[in-house]
Design an enzyme around this catalytic site. Structure first.
Site, PDB file in Angstrom:
ATOM      1  N   CYS A 148       0.877  -1.093   0.009  1.00  0.00           N
ATOM      2  CA  CYS A 148      -0.026  -0.026   0.064  1.00  0.00           C
ATOM      3  C   CYS A 148       0.863   1.397  -0.134  1.00  0.00           C
ATOM      4  CB  CYS A 148      -0.892   0.044   1.258  1.00  0.00           C
ATOM      5  SG  CYS A 148      -2.017   1.473   1.190  1.00  0.00           S
ATOM      6  N   CYS A 151      -0.391   4.182   2.001  1.00  0.00           N
ATOM      7  CA  CYS A 151      -0.209   3.803   3.478  1.00  0.00           C
ATOM      8  C   CYS A 151       0.944   4.250   3.845  1.00  0.00           C
ATOM      9  CB  CYS A 151      -0.968   2.416   3.865  1.00  0.00           C
ATOM     10  SG  CYS A 151      -2.336   1.921   3.493  1.00  0.00           S
ATOM     11  N   ASP A 152       1.797   3.979   3.157  1.00  0.00           N
ATOM     12  CA  ASP A 152       3.494   3.835   3.716  1.00  0.00           C
ATOM     13  C   ASP A 152       4.300   4.606   3.069  1.00  0.00           C
ATOM     14  OD1 ASP A 152       2.660   2.088   5.515  1.00  0.00           O
ATOM     15  OD2 ASP A 152       2.754   0.364   4.301  1.00  0.00           O
TER      16      ASP A 152
END
Length: 330
Positions: A148, A151-152
């Site tokens: 992701c 997300c990261d």
């Protein structure tokens, strides 16, 4: 016509619940919290991987209410304890069969010869990311290798990163990461990309993105703290290899919707994602009384915050549907 894989009508009933939730993660736990506060005594089956995909995430910085980074396991433990505080019952058994052809709905757990009945059902089984399964991958999952980018990606500010994939998602991830990273290397095992020509053109024009065709990850490199790089190889000639030093890597080769339990019983798209009967106004599926939330129905956003929001929607939809159904009989 509904095609039930394993009819469960002849098995004895162990208990009946107003609402059962299958699957944990942000959507399942949020649905459990809301239905518990509504005094519906929800029973949630989370299976052995309680918390879903977030259990593989080391630092989460984009979920509201956490001003400091929180690990995925810690966040899911917070979600679970909050749901249990209001009375949700959480069971780590695996649901092996579901029969939606009769009411109440019937669920058989692993190793059991009885069924649990549910007046309403919320499905939050999610979608698992497809991994490469390259050597050393288990060690670096959540320690530099992610599925992701949204997300990261911000964790790789000013670092060199790797993106693996050849579709629109991989190109979108590379373009997104180019905002943070020093150099984004996009590798694809083939010469032609599945992505749209427009996306490929945008990536080719970005000075921070390097595209490598005919390259795949042979193995991940790491030290005690996590990912340090990747050894790449040419799938046409495994003797042709190169080493790439990166601080982060993002795999974007697809997801697998966890919907096999419901094959033949619920409407799904071509990839197995459960469809909502009225997407603009309800999370109800093609079967009245069955609701779905999170990544099992959302193939676009795939974020913890959106999954939690949809878990809330499913809980409210189920509560209001149950209000219109008599306590006994249908």
């Amino acid at each position: 016509k509904m095609e039930v894989q394993e009819p469960l009508g002849d098995l004895p009933v162990s208990e009946r619940r107003r609402i059962v939730i299958i699957g944990a993660g942000p959507s399942g736990y949020t649905a459990a919290m809301y239905t518990a506060r509504a005094k519906l005594r929800p029973l949630l089956f989370c299976g052995p991987l309680t918390g879903g995909q977030l259990m593989l995430t080391s630092d989460i910085e984009n979920f509201p209410g956490y001003p400091e980074a929180v690990s995925g396991p810690q966040m899911m433990d917070d979600f679970r304890r909050q749901a249990e505080r209001f009375g949700a019952e959480i069971c780590e058994n695996i649901v092996e069969a579901v029969d939606l052809s009769q009411r109440p709905f019937r669920l058989r757990l692993g190793g059991e010869k009885t069924v649990v009945q549910a007046d309403a059902l919320i499905i939050a089984t999610g979608a698992t990311a497809t991994w490469l399964n390259a050597p050393e991958e288990e060690y670096v999952k959540g320690r530099g290798v992610s599925t992701c980018a949204v997300c990261d990606g911000a964790l790789c500010m000013g670092e060199d990163v790797l993106v693996v994939g050849g579709g629109d998602t991989a190109l979108e991830d590379a373009l997104f990461l180019a905002r943070f990273a020093s150099i984004v290397t996009l590798v694809h095992r083939k010469g032609e990309f599945r992505a749209s020509a427009l996306m490929l053109e945008r990536a080719a024009r970005d000075p921070n993105i390097t595209i490598k065709r005919f390259r795949q990850v042979k193995r991940w490199l790491h030290d005690d703290s996590g990912l340090t790089g990747a050894e790449l190889e040419d799938p046409r000639d495994p003797h042709v290899t190169e080493t790439l030093k990166v601080a982060g890597a993002f795999i974007a080769i697809g997801h697998d919707a966890q919907s096999k339990l419901f094959n033949g019983q619920l409407a799904m798209d071509e990839d197995g994602y459960i469809l909502h009967a009225r997407p603009a106004s309800s999370t109800m599926t093609s079967v009245p009384g069955v609701f779905s939330c999170g990544d099992i129905s959302d193939r676009r956003y795939r974020q913890a915050a959106t999954a939690a929001g949809q878990g809330c929607q499913s809980a409210l939809d189920a509560e209001r549907w149950l209000d219109r159904v008599p306590e006994v009989g249908y």
